[in-house]
Design a protein around this motif. Structure first.
Motif, PDB file in Angstrom:
ATOM      1  N   LYS A  45      -4.131 -25.387 -10.653  1.00 21.71           N
ATOM      2  CA  LYS A  45      -5.455 -25.678 -11.194  1.00 21.71           C
ATOM      3  C   LYS A  45      -6.381 -24.476 -11.020  1.00 21.71           C
ATOM      4  O   LYS A  45      -7.150 -24.131 -11.923  1.00 21.71           O
ATOM      5  CB  LYS A  45      -6.041 -26.898 -10.503  1.00 21.71           C
ATOM      6  CG  LYS A  45      -5.429 -28.184 -11.005  1.00 21.71           C
ATOM      7  CD  LYS A  45      -6.056 -29.386 -10.360  1.00 21.71           C
ATOM      8  CE  LYS A  45      -5.488 -30.638 -11.024  1.00 21.71           C
ATOM      9  NZ  LYS A  45      -5.937 -31.874 -10.419  1.00 21.71           N
ATOM     10  N   LYS A  46      -6.303 -23.904  -9.849  1.00 19.70           N
ATOM     11  CA  LYS A  46      -7.117 -22.709  -9.614  1.00 19.70           C
ATOM     12  C   LYS A  46      -6.760 -21.632 -10.632  1.00 19.70           C
ATOM     13  O   LYS A  46      -7.627 -20.974 -11.210  1.00 19.70           O
ATOM     14  CB  LYS A  46      -6.858 -22.160  -8.202  1.00 19.70           C
ATOM     15  CG  LYS A  46      -7.483 -22.943  -7.069  1.00 19.70           C
ATOM     16  CD  LYS A  46      -7.186 -22.249  -5.743  1.00 19.70           C
ATOM     17  CE  LYS A  46      -7.887 -22.925  -4.579  1.00 19.70           C
ATOM     18  NZ  LYS A  46      -7.639 -22.230  -3.316  1.00 19.70           N
TER      19      LYS A  46
ATOM     20  N   SER B 147     -11.235 -24.976   1.816  1.00 20.47           N
ATOM     21  CA  SER B 147     -10.601 -25.230   0.521  1.00 20.47           C
ATOM     22  C   SER B 147      -9.163 -24.734   0.490  1.00 20.47           C
ATOM     23  O   SER B 147      -8.573 -24.602  -0.575  1.00 20.47           O
ATOM     24  CB  SER B 147     -11.408 -24.581  -0.596  1.00 20.47           C
ATOM     25  OG  SER B 147     -11.535 -23.210  -0.365  1.00 20.47           O
TER      26      SER B 147
ATOM     27  N   VAL C 129      -2.804 -27.796  -6.717  1.00 21.74           N
ATOM     28  CA  VAL C 129      -4.096 -27.128  -6.532  1.00 21.74           C
ATOM     29  C   VAL C 129      -4.047 -25.684  -6.994  1.00 21.74           C
ATOM     30  O   VAL C 129      -4.957 -25.196  -7.675  1.00 21.74           O
ATOM     31  CB  VAL C 129      -4.494 -27.191  -5.041  1.00 21.74           C
ATOM     32  CG1 VAL C 129      -5.818 -26.496  -4.818  1.00 21.74           C
ATOM     33  CG2 VAL C 129      -4.597 -28.622  -4.585  1.00 21.74           C
TER      34      VAL C 129
ATOM     35  N   ASP D 124     -12.696 -30.207 -11.048  1.00 22.29           N
ATOM     36  CA  ASP D 124     -11.788 -29.745 -10.000  1.00 22.29           C
ATOM     37  C   ASP D 124     -12.517 -28.938  -8.934  1.00 22.29           C
ATOM     38  O   ASP D 124     -12.255 -29.083  -7.732  1.00 22.29           O
ATOM     39  CB  ASP D 124     -10.675 -28.881 -10.613  1.00 22.29           C
ATOM     40  CG  ASP D 124      -9.730 -29.707 -11.470  1.00 22.29           C
ATOM     41  OD1 ASP D 124      -9.740 -30.948 -11.321  1.00 22.29           O
ATOM     42  OD2 ASP D 124      -9.004 -29.116 -12.293  1.00 22.29           O
TER      43      ASP D 124
ATOM     44  N   ILE E 105     -14.417 -30.775  -6.306  1.00 24.99           N
ATOM     45  CA  ILE E 105     -13.584 -31.342  -5.235  1.00 24.99           C
ATOM     46  C   ILE E 105     -13.042 -30.234  -4.334  1.00 24.99           C
ATOM     47  O   ILE E 105     -13.033 -30.345  -3.114  1.00 24.99           O
ATOM     48  CB  ILE E 105     -12.405 -32.136  -5.849  1.00 24.99           C
ATOM     49  CG1 ILE E 105     -12.945 -33.250  -6.756  1.00 24.99           C
ATOM     50  CG2 ILE E 105     -11.516 -32.712  -4.767  1.00 24.99           C
ATOM     51  CD1 ILE E 105     -11.879 -33.897  -7.613  1.00 24.99           C
ATOM     52  N   LEU E 106     -12.593 -29.183  -4.982  1.00 26.29           N
ATOM     53  CA  LEU E 106     -11.903 -28.135  -4.217  1.00 26.29           C
ATOM     54  C   LEU E 106     -12.881 -27.237  -3.466  1.00 26.29           C
ATOM     55  O   LEU E 106     -12.616 -26.826  -2.341  1.00 26.29           O
ATOM     56  CB  LEU E 106     -11.066 -27.291  -5.185  1.00 26.29           C
ATOM     57  CG  LEU E 106     -10.124 -26.281  -4.557  1.00 26.29           C
ATOM     58  CD1 LEU E 106      -9.114 -26.977  -3.674  1.00 26.29           C
ATOM     59  CD2 LEU E 106      -9.405 -25.502  -5.647  1.00 26.29           C
ATOM     60  N   ASN E 107     -13.973 -26.909  -4.106  1.00 27.27           N
ATOM     61  CA  ASN E 107     -14.951 -26.024  -3.462  1.00 27.27           C
ATOM     62  C   ASN E 107     -16.327 -26.681  -3.485  1.00 27.27           C
ATOM     63  O   ASN E 107     -17.217 -26.266  -4.219  1.00 27.27           O
ATOM     64  CB  ASN E 107     -15.024 -24.672  -4.194  1.00 27.27           C
ATOM     65  CG  ASN E 107     -13.789 -23.846  -3.961  1.00 27.27           C
ATOM     66  OD1 ASN E 107     -13.418 -23.593  -2.826  1.00 27.27           O
ATOM     67  ND2 ASN E 107     -13.140 -23.438  -5.039  1.00 27.27           N
ATOM     68  N   PRO E 108     -16.490 -27.730  -2.681  1.00 27.16           N
ATOM     69  CA  PRO E 108     -17.760 -28.467  -2.744  1.00 27.16           C
ATOM     70  C   PRO E 108     -18.966 -27.632  -2.328  1.00 27.16           C
ATOM     71  O   PRO E 108     -20.091 -27.966  -2.687  1.00 27.16           O
ATOM     72  CB  PRO E 108     -17.544 -29.640  -1.775  1.00 27.16           C
ATOM     73  CG  PRO E 108     -16.433 -29.209  -0.885  1.00 27.16           C
ATOM     74  CD  PRO E 108     -15.577 -28.286  -1.667  1.00 27.16           C
TER      75      PRO E 108
ATOM     76  N   ASN F 238      -4.333 -19.865   0.174  1.00 27.06           N
ATOM     77  CA  ASN F 238      -3.509 -19.627  -1.022  1.00 27.06           C
ATOM     78  C   ASN F 238      -2.261 -18.835  -0.667  1.00 27.06           C
ATOM     79  O   ASN F 238      -2.314 -17.853   0.074  1.00 27.06           O
ATOM     80  CB  ASN F 238      -4.302 -18.845  -2.058  1.00 27.06           C
ATOM     81  CG  ASN F 238      -5.490 -19.619  -2.582  1.00 27.06           C
ATOM     82  OD1 ASN F 238      -5.378 -20.819  -2.813  1.00 27.06           O
ATOM     83  ND2 ASN F 238      -6.616 -18.966  -2.749  1.00 27.06           N
TER      84      ASN F 238
ATOM     85  N   THR G  87     -11.252 -29.770   1.876  1.00 23.03           N
ATOM     86  CA  THR G  87     -11.586 -30.182   0.510  1.00 23.03           C
ATOM     87  C   THR G  87     -10.348 -30.743  -0.188  1.00 23.03           C
ATOM     88  O   THR G  87      -9.277 -30.868   0.385  1.00 23.03           O
ATOM     89  CB  THR G  87     -12.134 -28.996  -0.282  1.00 23.03           C
ATOM     90  OG1 THR G  87     -11.118 -28.014  -0.359  1.00 23.03           O
ATOM     91  CG2 THR G  87     -13.355 -28.399   0.378  1.00 23.03           C
ATOM     92  N   TRP G  88     -10.550 -30.975  -1.450  1.00 23.54           N
ATOM     93  CA  TRP G  88      -9.490 -31.523  -2.309  1.00 23.54           C
ATOM     94  C   TRP G  88      -8.970 -32.850  -1.771  1.00 23.54           C
ATOM     95  O   TRP G  88      -7.821 -33.212  -1.928  1.00 23.54           O
ATOM     96  CB  TRP G  88      -8.348 -30.501  -2.416  1.00 23.54           C
ATOM     97  CG  TRP G  88      -7.539 -30.669  -3.664  1.00 23.54           C
ATOM     98  CD1 TRP G  88      -6.230 -31.011  -3.724  1.00 23.54           C
ATOM     99  CD2 TRP G  88      -7.963 -30.509  -5.011  1.00 23.54           C
ATOM    100  NE1 TRP G  88      -5.807 -31.087  -5.011  1.00 23.54           N
ATOM    101  CE2 TRP G  88      -6.868 -30.777  -5.843  1.00 23.54           C
ATOM    102  CE3 TRP G  88      -9.181 -30.185  -5.602  1.00 23.54           C
ATOM    103  CZ2 TRP G  88      -6.946 -30.707  -7.226  1.00 23.54           C
ATOM    104  CZ3 TRP G  88      -9.245 -30.122  -6.968  1.00 23.54           C
ATOM    105  CH2 TRP G  88      -8.141 -30.373  -7.757  1.00 23.54           C
TER     106      TRP G  88
ATOM    107  N   SER H 104       0.436 -28.234  -1.801  1.00 22.30           N
ATOM    108  CA  SER H 104      -0.802 -28.757  -1.198  1.00 22.30           C
ATOM    109  C   SER H 104      -0.525 -29.459   0.125  1.00 22.30           C
ATOM    110  O   SER H 104      -0.908 -30.608   0.335  1.00 22.30           O
ATOM    111  CB  SER H 104      -1.491 -29.731  -2.156  1.00 22.30           C
ATOM    112  OG  SER H 104      -1.645 -29.133  -3.415  1.00 22.30           O
TER     113      SER H 104
ATOM    114  N   VAL I 106      -0.998 -24.038  -2.302  1.00 20.72           N
ATOM    115  CA  VAL I 106      -2.125 -23.999  -1.370  1.00 20.72           C
ATOM    116  C   VAL I 106      -1.753 -24.794  -0.129  1.00 20.72           C
ATOM    117  O   VAL I 106      -1.298 -25.936  -0.238  1.00 20.72           O
ATOM    118  CB  VAL I 106      -3.401 -24.587  -2.011  1.00 20.72           C
ATOM    119  CG1 VAL I 106      -4.551 -24.597  -1.012  1.00 20.72           C
ATOM    120  CG2 VAL I 106      -3.788 -23.802  -3.248  1.00 20.72           C
TER     121      VAL I 106
ATOM    122  N   ALA J 278     -14.777 -17.689  -5.567  1.00 14.82           N
ATOM    123  CA  ALA J 278     -14.767 -18.968  -4.843  1.00 14.82           C
ATOM    124  C   ALA J 278     -13.351 -19.438  -4.530  1.00 14.82           C
ATOM    125  O   ALA J 278     -13.145 -20.212  -3.590  1.00 14.82           O
ATOM    126  CB  ALA J 278     -15.496 -20.026  -5.658  1.00 14.82           C
ATOM    127  N   GLN J 279     -12.371 -18.962  -5.286  1.00 16.43           N
ATOM    128  CA  GLN J 279     -11.006 -19.431  -5.042  1.00 16.43           C
ATOM    129  C   GLN J 279     -10.382 -18.790  -3.818  1.00 16.43           C
ATOM    130  O   GLN J 279      -9.369 -19.251  -3.320  1.00 16.43           O
ATOM    131  CB  GLN J 279     -10.114 -19.164  -6.268  1.00 16.43           C
ATOM    132  CG  GLN J 279     -10.671 -19.682  -7.579  1.00 16.43           C
ATOM    133  CD  GLN J 279     -11.260 -21.070  -7.469  1.00 16.43           C
ATOM    134  OE1 GLN J 279     -10.622 -22.001  -7.000  1.00 16.43           O
ATOM    135  NE2 GLN J 279     -12.521 -21.204  -7.884  1.00 16.43           N
ATOM    136  N   GLY J 280     -10.975 -17.713  -3.348  1.00 16.10           N
ATOM    137  CA  GLY J 280     -10.423 -17.025  -2.180  1.00 16.10           C
ATOM    138  C   GLY J 280      -9.277 -16.132  -2.560  1.00 16.10           C
ATOM    139  O   GLY J 280      -8.816 -16.105  -3.711  1.00 16.10           O
TER     140      GLY J 280
END
Lengths: 158, 973
Positions: free
Chosen positions: A136-137, B208, A133, A78, A81-84, B211, B263-264, B154, B227, A25-27
């Motif tokens: 956090k990932k 999202s 971000v 997190d 929010i990041l990957n809804p 990266n 997102t975020w 970000s 990001v 999911a983080q890519g």
């Protein structure tokens, strides 16, 4: 005790899929750099000694689960929010946190009933709210990588 | 003190203007040097905010120009110069922003400013003021050893824009490589601890974010990254329009374009705001693509709408201005009704939501049949309207629909309002297309009538039945009526050989169709005409003919769609009177199938006369099979091949002839044949028979006792038959036929003799060597077994029938007996064995006979020492009386036989075959007793069995089941 074992087995079984779901999911570059970005090299993770006495192991398990519960709670927040749209990841995280809550209760109960241990000092992971971000990932990924490795050892120890 | 305090400001107010005036007088320009108050940084926006003031400003307002310089890394490295003009008020704090392309955390910047008066009301200041002092702009960032910091963090940016990524290295870190998602990215080293990576035209990867991560070669820590939140470019709303249906609400709609949400919490979906300039109202839309605007001012006719969409990065607007009455989108018509006037007319009525009868509406009326629009019309109406559909088809389903719009200011059609309806039935409008097939059978005409179903437009309803009226031309009053129920498409009539006129009509619930008439003459079905071959194409056949008479009513071409099947499926085509050719096409035509066409000419009297027959293929094919060849007149030098013909309907093409292939080694081809040498040194001769009617071929000049192989295959214009395996045949020897002439009769003779012998074998057997009965195999044995009464057994030696003769000559010698042993019991020796009853009736012993069949004593036979001479038995004490106890009998038998066997040369290995005389009453114990005086009549030969040399003793000792005894009776016997 059997409930604890069952819960550990359940967590052990779901840790791998959760880890995969997370880094997917983080890519990119996470899926292709799992070793670098998600390596289980957390320094503050509570230790576990599989050869210890049951009491020691239960105390250490309690610390680990308490640490993980708190950290996974943050990760879940997190990721919402990041990957809804990563609903599968969300459900896996929620399920894991739910099991951990039950496990925490059972371990404490066991410690209390059998070993008369009513309190265990626990530690929590670092506060990540101020992290950016990417951090956090990455921290979430490292946490899940560590969790996957540790839970396997813990499940075998009981 | 208080006085001086009051005087000082007053003094300054006087002196300063004086000073300015003095400077002007002296020619020294008066400089208004701006003074930088603060320089702040907004890291997220990479923005430098400059605040300054202009001290010593004497005027309330003064238009001034400012020049701002920005240096990077050091003051001399000026990277930005910008002029900024504004009207400055006294003591005003001025603001100016500058966005850095490089994250401000990475590099120190310096900023300074100077000013110049640029006001027409005052003498121009010829030169810039002095620069303010440089102000350093930097963000204090400490980088730990072995750590890498990446800026910006970000960052939100738009797709297609450029961004500079800055890397700050900690101590001991080198050789840093970075990746954007999967792609490596490269930068330039700004100094030993800073490098910049410029990314141009960034693309959207995910909501999202994108990266970026970097890792040094010698890094001990995990990779570092950031990001980038790349947003899609906000699009301008398209097709923005507003309309009303009821003059109460304006429905505005637009195409929103791509959603730019990230997102975020970086960016929400873009919002849409409607602003109407005349009313000054602004409303935020709840939907992405529409908004309902309430009309509050009824008097307002003109509206000027601005639709604005906005996200964190961009804002876009579109504008429309319109008159409300020009944007009326009416509601769909209501109360639609349809009433059928008759089978071909229907009237539709409807009503409209309108503001009054004064408004003229334009309505569009459509009539659909099976989803196809067959009628369309525009009509001007008021609030209610009607429309008459005419020229409709009877018994047909239609769908009528209507929509309307404002006739004065057409904007949009309303939605459709529709209604389905059906027209009633009417009588069929068209006569049936009929045809017939006539064949003569038993002196009458069997007429098969066919007709094609009427088209829906012709039937005008559901056809219920077909009426047939057969009118005898010779006796017009005698018309016969037939009715055939639908959906039949034909019927068969049997008519005599008279002339007839047949009338056929179709009926539905509303009436009868026009009649179709066919006439039959006496000779219908007997016409004989020449058959012509035609060549078809893949599309069909072109058929032409010569007219027979000039007053033909028309022509009919018929054919069977399935010529190979028994079911013909007759097809026909009606043609006009002046036609002499036609193309027959059908999807059913297949290559390799022969189609037979008949062309009829219809006379004015409706009589059809056969003109021509034509036959052909759409495509001729090579034959699919070869004929089955029979070999006749097979000699050592020749043979004749013959084969049957093909049924013409089953030919895949017109057979043009046959090819005979003959293959052999060392063969000479006939001069008419074509010789080909094959790879295995054999020769292939090909003979072509060009007459398809020739069905035989003589193969000559063959060598005796040679192998030949042949194949007969037909050929057509499309090729010859399949290459099947050659049939092998070997020519016989030249003398073989002679031998045959001798051997065959001889064989027949021998066969006849054998049959005769076999036929008379019973007679010969009886005469030459009658069968000797074998008492061992009598069914009586089973009775013995059950009764276990060995007294009933009579030794064969006691029952030699020849003894009867001896009885008559009591004094005679007995040495001539076959069994010449001394009788042990007088009763036995003097009593007849069979036919003579005993003196005391039934109680006497039954003279059954027991034989040893030495014929089957192999050892005896082989040695020749015994033959039929029962020598050994002569000395045996086996001539037992009939009342001999069983154990004795057994012993005697055992001894007797064993002794005889012992004396036999074959000894133990020999077999004794024992013949057994059947019991008089098989299985009937009572009868055995009562009928004992007549044993001869019951005697018969039973099967014989082989008994090994040892077997008798074993069998006798173990049980009584297998003995050489005959059961005579029960108990005392």
């Amino acid at each position: 005790m059997s409930q604890i074992k069952n819960q550990l087995a359940q967590l052990n079984g779901s840790a791998g899929p959760l880890f995969i779901s997370y880094y997917t999911a983080q890519g990119e570059p996470f899926p292709n750099n799992v070793d670098k970005l998600c390596g289980p090299n957390m320094t503050d993770f509570p230790p576990f000694h599989p050869n210890g006495t049951e009491k020691t192991k239960l105390v250490e398990l309690y610390r680990i689960v308490a640490y993980l519960s708190a950290s996974l709670g943050n990760v879940t927040r997190d990721q919402r929010i990041l990957n809804p749209n990563a609903l599968s990841l969300h459900s896996k995280l929620n399920a894991t946190v739910d099991i951990m809550r039950g496990l925490l209760s059972n371990v404490l109960c066991r410690l209390c009933n059998k070993y008369h241990v009513g309190h265990v000092d626990v530690t929590y992971g670092p506060d990540t709210s101020s992290k950016d971000v990417f951090q956090k990932k990455k921290l979430g990924c490292q946490l899940l990588g560590t969790y996957k490795q540790v839970i396997s050892v813990v499940a075998q120890a009981f | 003190m208080a006085f001086s305090a009051v005087l000082h400001p007053a003094f300054l107010l006087v002196v300063l203007p004086l000073k300015a005036s003095l400077s002007e007088v002296l020619g020294e320009p008066f400089q208004l040097i701006p003074e930088i108050l603060t320089v702040s940084i907004q890291s997220k926006l990479q923005q430098v905010n400059l605040q300054w003031t202009v001290p010593n400003l004497t005027h309330q307002e003064l238009k001034m120009g400012f020049q701002i310089e920005i240096s990077r890394m050091n003051a001399s490295n000026i990277i930005w110069v910008e002029d900024y003009s504004t009207t400055v008020k006294r003591n005003q704090v001025l603001h100016w922003n500058w966005k850095s392309e490089i994250p401000l955390e990475c590099v120190t910047h310096f900023i300074r400013i100077r000013a110049m008066v640029d006001d027409a009301n005052y003498p121009p200041q010829n030169s810039w003021s002095n620069w303010s002092s440089w102000k350093e702009v930097s963000v204090q960032v400490s980088v730990a050893p072995n750590t890498l910091l990446i800026f910006p963090k970000s960052k939100l940016l738009e797709e297609g824009s450029n961004v500079t990524i800055c890397l700050l290295y900690g101590q001991y870190l080198y050789n840093v490589s970075c990746m954007l998602q999967k792609e490596p990215i490269h930068g330039e080293q700004l100094d030993s601890h800073v490098s910049l990576i410029k990314l141009n035209n960034v693309v959207f990867h995910s909501h999202s974010g994108t990266n970026i991560y970097c890792q040094a070669m010698n890094a001990t820590k995990t990779p570092f990254g950031t990001v980038l939140f790349v947003s899609k470019v906000l699009e301008e709303p398209k097709n923005f329009s507003c309309e009303t249906q009821d003059f109460k609400t304006l429905k505005c709609s637009w195409e929103p374009g791509v959603d730019t949400a990230l997102t975020w919490s970086q960016q929400d979906s873009q919002n849409y705001t409607l602003y109407e300039s005349f009313s000054g109202r602004s409303e935020l839309s709840d939907h992405r693509n529409s908004h309902n605007w309430k009309i509050t001012e009824e008097s307002q006719e003109t509206y000027n709408f601005t639709l604005t969409t906005e996200n964190n990065l961009r804002k876009r607007s579109v504008n429309i201005i319109f008159n409300l009455t020009h944007r009326v989108h009416l509601k769909a018509p209501h109360d639609v009704t349809l009433e059928t006037v008759d089978a071909k007319k229907a009237n539709m009525t409807w009503k409209m939501h309108s503001r009054g009868d004064n408004y003229i509406l334009l309505c569009q009326v459509e009539l659909q049949h099976e989803t196809e629009v067959i009628h369309e019309c525009n009509v001007s109406v008021h609030m209610s309207a009607s429309y008459l559909f005419s020229d409709l088809e009877p018994d047909t389903e239609y769908k009528a629909r209507v929509r309307c719009a404002d006739a004065n200011h057409f904007w949009k059609w309303s939605d459709w309002a529709q209604k389905a309806f059906s027209t009633p039935e009417a009588a069929p409008s068209q006569a049936l297309d009929v045809w017939r097939q006539v064949r003569s059978e038993n002196g009458s005409h069997v007429v098969t009538l066919f007709w094609k179903p009427l088209l829906k437009s012709q039937a005008n309803g559901k056809i219920v039945s077909y009426n047939i009226v057969v009118e005898n031309q010779d006796r017009p009053s005698e018309a016969e009526h037939y009715s055939v129920q639908a959906p039949a498409l034909g019927t068969q009539l049997s008519l005599d050989m008279c002339s007839y006129k047949i009338h056929i009509t179709a009926n539905n619930s509303m009436g009868v169709s026009p009649e179709s008439v066919m006439a039959l003459s006496n000779d219908s079905g007997h016409e004989e005409v020449h058959e012509k071959r035609i060549k078809g194409t893949k599309d069909g056949f072109h058929i032409s003919w010569e007219p027979l008479s000039g007053d033909a009513l028309g022509y009919v071409v018929d054919w069977c769609a399935h010529s190979r099947d028994q079911h013909c499926d007759l097809k026909w085509k009606n043609l006009g009177p002046n036609t002499t050719s036609t193309n027959i096409t059908s999807d059913a035509f297949k290559p390799g199938v022969r189609y037979n066409f008949r062309i009829f000419e219809k006379s004015v009297q409706q009589n059809a006369q056969l003109l021509e027959k034509q036959t052909g293929y759409t495509q001729e094919l090579a034959p699919l099979e070869n004929p089955k060849v029979i070999i006749n007149n097979f000699t050592s030098n020749s043979f004749i091949l013959s084969w049957p013909g093909y049924d013409s309907d089953f030919q895949s093409a017109f057979i043009e002839g046959y090819r005979v292939y003959l293959k052999s080694k060392e063969m000479q081809c006939h001069p008419k044949g074509k010789r080909t040498s094959l790879s295995d040194n054999s020769v292939l001769c090909e003979y072509e028979i060009k007459d398809p009617e020739q069905k035989s071929f003589t193969v000559e000049n063959l060598q005796p006792e040679s192998l030949y192989e042949f194949l007969v295959t037909p050929y057509t214009s499309a090729g010859q038959g399949p290459n099947e395996t050659f049939t092998k045949v070997t020519t016989p020897d030249e003398n073989s036929h002679m031998l045959l002439k001798i051997i065959l009769p001889m064989t027949l003779c021998v066969l006849l003799i054998v049959i005769a012998c076999y036929w008379k074998s019973q007679w010969v057997k009886e005469k030459c060597y009658p069968d000797i009965p074998n008492p061992y195999k009598s069914s009586i044995l089973s009775l013995i077994k059950s009764k276990k009464n060995p007294h009933l057994i009579m030794n064969v030696k006691d029952c030699i029938p020849d003894v009867l003769e001896v009885i008559n000559k009591v004094e005679g010698p007995k040495t001539q007996c076959i069994v010449s042993g001394k009788p042990h019991n007088e009763d036995v020796s003097i009593k007849p064995p069979s036919s003579v009853p005993t003196e005391d009736g039934s109680s006497g012993p039954v003279p059954f006979m027991f034989f040893e069949n030495f014929t089957y004593d192999q050892s005896a036979f082989d040695s020749g020492s015994h033959g039929l001479n029962p020598g050994p038995l002569k000395d045996t004490p086996g001539q037992l009386g009939l009342l001999t106890p069983p154990d004795k009998l057994l012993n005697v038998l055992e001894k007797d036989y064993m002794k005889s066997l012992a004396e036999s040369p074959t000894e133990e290995t020999s077999l004794i075959y024992v013949s057994q005389l059947a019991s008089p009453m098989c299985g009937d114990k009572d009868s055995l007793v009562t009928n004992s005086p007549k044993p001869v009549h019951c005697s018969g030969y039973k099967r014989q069995m082989a008994v090994p040399g040892r077997l008798p003793s074993l069998a006798l000792s173990e049980s009584n089941s297998l003995t050489s005894m005959i059961l005579l009776g029960q108990g005392e016997q």
